[in-house]
Design a protein around this motif. Structure first.
Motif, PDB file in Angstrom:
ATOM      1  N   GLU A 106      41.855  56.035  32.698  1.00 33.66           N
ATOM      2  CA  GLU A 106      42.519  55.573  31.635  1.00 33.66           C
ATOM      3  C   GLU A 106      42.036  54.249  30.962  1.00 33.66           C
ATOM      4  O   GLU A 106      42.060  54.074  29.704  1.00 33.66           O
ATOM      5  N   TRP A 107      41.674  53.094  31.775  1.00 32.78           N
ATOM      6  CA  TRP A 107      41.340  51.906  31.268  1.00 32.78           C
ATOM      7  C   TRP A 107      39.984  51.800  30.956  1.00 32.78           C
ATOM      8  O   TRP A 107      39.615  50.761  29.992  1.00 32.78           O
ATOM      9  N   LEU A 108      38.990  51.913  32.055  1.00 33.96           N
ATOM     10  CA  LEU A 108      37.707  51.411  31.909  1.00 33.96           C
ATOM     11  C   LEU A 108      36.806  51.935  30.615  1.00 33.96           C
ATOM     12  O   LEU A 108      36.162  51.178  30.142  1.00 33.96           O
ATOM     13  N   PRO A 109      37.105  53.258  30.184  1.00 35.90           N
ATOM     14  CA  PRO A 109      36.116  53.361  29.019  1.00 35.90           C
ATOM     15  C   PRO A 109      36.750  52.510  27.737  1.00 35.90           C
ATOM     16  O   PRO A 109      35.992  52.156  26.984  1.00 35.90           O
ATOM     17  N   ARG A 110      37.906  52.207  27.760  1.00 36.09           N
ATOM     18  CA  ARG A 110      38.538  51.457  26.583  1.00 36.09           C
ATOM     19  C   ARG A 110      37.988  49.902  26.874  1.00 36.09           C
ATOM     20  O   ARG A 110      37.861  49.294  25.714  1.00 36.09           O
ATOM     21  N   LEU A 111      37.856  49.572  27.923  1.00 36.64           N
ATOM     22  CA  LEU A 111      37.352  48.141  28.254  1.00 36.64           C
ATOM     23  C   LEU A 111      35.718  48.176  27.926  1.00 36.64           C
ATOM     24  O   LEU A 111      35.361  47.220  27.366  1.00 36.64           O
ATOM     25  N   ALA A 112      35.140  49.279  28.415  1.00 37.59           N
ATOM     26  CA  ALA A 112      33.885  49.229  27.962  1.00 37.59           C
ATOM     27  C   ALA A 112      33.403  49.363  26.647  1.00 37.59           C
ATOM     28  O   ALA A 112      32.134  48.669  26.281  1.00 37.59           O
ATOM     29  N   SER A 113      34.218  49.736  25.836  1.00 35.68           N
ATOM     30  CA  SER A 113      34.066  50.075  24.348  1.00 35.68           C
ATOM     31  C   SER A 113      34.253  48.887  23.561  1.00 35.68           C
ATOM     32  O   SER A 113      33.844  48.408  22.372  1.00 35.68           O
ATOM     33  N   GLY A 114      35.251  47.955  24.200  1.00 37.01           N
ATOM     34  CA  GLY A 114      35.773  46.670  23.607  1.00 37.01           C
ATOM     35  C   GLY A 114      36.954  46.886  22.569  1.00 37.01           C
ATOM     36  O   GLY A 114      37.391  46.059  22.115  1.00 37.01           O
ATOM     37  N   GLU A 115      37.629  48.356  22.813  1.00 36.89           N
ATOM     38  CA  GLU A 115      39.002  48.740  22.236  1.00 36.89           C
ATOM     39  C   GLU A 115      39.958  47.843  22.744  1.00 36.89           C
ATOM     40  O   GLU A 115      40.677  47.428  22.111  1.00 36.89           O
ATOM     41  N   VAL A 116      39.785  47.681  24.198  1.00 37.95           N
ATOM     42  CA  VAL A 116      40.829  46.944  24.804  1.00 37.95           C
ATOM     43  C   VAL A 116      40.091  45.522  25.466  1.00 37.95           C
ATOM     44  O   VAL A 116      38.871  45.704  26.023  1.00 37.95           O
ATOM     45  N   VAL A 117      40.871  44.544  25.342  1.00 38.69           N
ATOM     46  CA  VAL A 117      40.450  43.146  26.169  1.00 38.69           C
ATOM     47  C   VAL A 117      41.267  43.055  27.240  1.00 38.69           C
ATOM     48  O   VAL A 117      42.455  43.228  27.226  1.00 38.69           O
ATOM     49  N   ALA A 118      40.743  42.837  28.527  1.00 40.09           N
ATOM     50  CA  ALA A 118      41.571  42.634  29.675  1.00 40.09           C
ATOM     51  C   ALA A 118      41.492  41.044  30.199  1.00 40.09           C
ATOM     52  O   ALA A 118      40.268  40.395  30.154  1.00 40.09           O
ATOM     53  N   SER A 119      42.291  40.581  30.653  1.00 34.20           N
ATOM     54  CA  SER A 119      42.212  39.150  31.399  1.00 34.20           C
ATOM     55  C   SER A 119      42.764  39.186  32.776  1.00 34.20           C
ATOM     56  O   SER A 119      43.539  40.001  33.378  1.00 34.20           O
ATOM     57  N   PHE A 120      42.289  38.341  33.509  1.00 33.94           N
ATOM     58  CA  PHE A 120      42.351  38.265  35.047  1.00 33.94           C
ATOM     59  C   PHE A 120      43.594  36.951  35.387  1.00 33.94           C
ATOM     60  O   PHE A 120      43.204  35.800  35.088  1.00 33.94           O
ATOM     61  N   ALA A 121      45.018  37.538  35.354  1.00 36.37           N
ATOM     62  CA  ALA A 121      45.800  36.586  35.373  1.00 36.37           C
ATOM     63  C   ALA A 121      46.146  36.163  37.273  1.00 36.37           C
ATOM     64  O   ALA A 121      46.899  36.617  37.574  1.00 36.37           O
ATOM     65  N   LEU A 122      45.325  35.174  37.352  1.00 31.85           N
ATOM     66  CA  LEU A 122      45.506  35.062  39.012  1.00 31.85           C
ATOM     67  C   LEU A 122      45.974  33.488  39.095  1.00 31.85           C
ATOM     68  O   LEU A 122      47.144  32.975  39.649  1.00 31.85           O
ATOM     69  N   THR A 123      45.217  32.423  38.583  1.00 26.03           N
ATOM     70  CA  THR A 123      45.539  30.986  38.557  1.00 26.03           C
ATOM     71  C   THR A 123      47.087  30.640  38.008  1.00 26.03           C
ATOM     72  O   THR A 123      47.479  31.186  37.214  1.00 26.03           O
ATOM     73  N   GLU A 124      47.708  29.727  38.820  1.00 24.39           N
ATOM     74  CA  GLU A 124      48.932  29.162  38.503  1.00 24.39           C
ATOM     75  C   GLU A 124      49.047  27.624  38.428  1.00 24.39           C
ATOM     76  O   GLU A 124      48.078  27.096  38.862  1.00 24.39           O
TER      77      GLU A 124
END
Length: 385
Positions: A106-124
């Protein structure tokens, strides 16, 4: 990837960086933003998916190939790589390391194309170098999870379409246990953002605080499904190890640019009727920087080889990140010194890079955290008493 095809990729990226991005560095610095034409060009070149397997629409580089690419990207402002770094790195790797096949499809093809931008929300605010102390919580409510908490300094969050949110799902578990990861669309009710941070350097790379106020996500958004429950800390550590090796290679690329700027300046600047390149004290500064560059490049390539064959995915990335992030700081300092007063002036590349590289010793694990990882790897149980 076929070696000849990869050589073509590197050549294209090198030309793009040096011919199209470098001339815009001052504009990126002044505007604190990467121009849309560069963003579109990166999507067209497949850079949003260089580390994502071909089966999911990416280029599928090995780690040995990825570090070579990162070295090329390091020649210019880190804001360029930051645009697509999270899709390939710490965010995209969450799905590759811990996601279900349905989530990947569901998500990786859209990440690979740049259609979707993802962020890594770990730090607090109170959980940085020790993510096991995070307090963001997720509570099961029927067929959904309700997430509450706040995240800090989240790269690409102002531009993101989806967040990989790490939250505590078992409050009674030990600190490093009981943490899970969730796919949280940024348009979900309860998700909000602070203004993008004003940083010392790396302008054009946006970070900000993320607020999660009783955000409801479907149970299907638990990364890894039920089998992934409480495995968030392990997933985070795997993603960070991958990211550390990539950052180390980026530092090598920036080191190469700094050495280039230093040599060019020393070979043209005259002082006392002589080129400053003729002075042995200047030669000593150049020699130390060239040595740091060569050592870092060799270390990154060796660590990448071990990462690919699976023999070392912990200590190697930490040694590379530790050495190369410290080395690029030394090289930047020497570059400013060789430039003299010019090196302290805005719009001079080494001044900007001096500020940019300082962050590498902090994010994705400080130098001190890398020391702990390296030492524990060598000392084993003795390091824990």
């Amino acid at each position: 990837m076929d070696p000849s095809d990869f050589a073509d990729v590197l050549r294209s990226v090198r030309e793009f960086v040096r011919e199209q991005v470098v001339p815009l560095e001052d504009r990126i610095e002044a505007d604190d933003a990467v121009p849309d034409q560069l963003r579109d060009a990166c999507k067209a070149m497949g850079l949003y998916g260089f580390a994502i397997p071909e089966s999911y629409g990416g280029i599928g580089l090995s780690m040995a190939e990825e570090v070579e690419l990162a070295m090329e990207l390091g020649w210019t402002t880190p804001a360029l790589r930051s645009m697509f770094g999270t899709n390939n790195g710490i965010a995209g790797q969450v799905l590759l390391s811990g996601g279900t096949e349905e989530q990947r499809q569901e998500w990786l093809p859209r990440l690979a194309s740049g259609e979707v931008v993802a962020s890594f929300a770990l730090t607090e605010p109170d959980a940085g170098s020790d993510p096991s102390s995070l307090t963001t919580k997720a509570v099961r409510d029927g067929d959904a999870w309700v997430i509450s908490g706040a995240k800090r300094w989240i790269t690409n969050a102002p531009l993101a379409d989806v967040l990989m949110v790490f939250a505590r799902t078992d409050p009674d578990a030990p600190p490093a246990k009981g943490i899970s990861t969730f796919l949280v669309p940024t348009d979900a009710p309860g998700v909000s953002f602070g203004p993008h941070d004003a940083k010392m350097g790396q302008r054009g790379s946006w970070t900000c605080e993320v607020y999660l106020d009783d955000v409801r996500v479907p149970a299907a958004h638990l990364v890894g499904g039920e089998e992934g429950l409480h495995r968030g800390f392990v997933t985070a550590m795997k993603c960070l190890a991958h990211g550390r090796l990539h950052i180390a290679a980026l530092c090598v690329g920036m080191s190469a640019r700094l050495v280039h700027e230093t040599v060019e300046f020393a070979s043209a600047r005259e002082q006392g009727g002589h080129l400053i390149a003729t002075y042995q004290l200047v030669q000593g500064l150049v020699a130390d920087s060239v040595t740091d560059l060569h050592a870092g490049r060799a270390l990154v390539r060796e660590a990448a080889k071990a990462y690919d064959d699976g023999s070392d995915r912990v200590t190697g990335p930490s040694t590379a990140k530790y050495f190369c992030s410290e080395a690029v700081g030394r090289i930047a300092d020497r570059a400013v010194q060789v430039h003299g007063g010019s090196g302290y002036m805005r719009e001079v590349p080494v001044e900007r890079m001096y500020r940019d590289v300082r962050l590498f010793r902090i994010y994705e694990g400080t130098s001190q955290i890398q020391q702990v990882i390296i030492a524990r790897g060598a000392l084993g149980k003795a390091a824990r008493g």
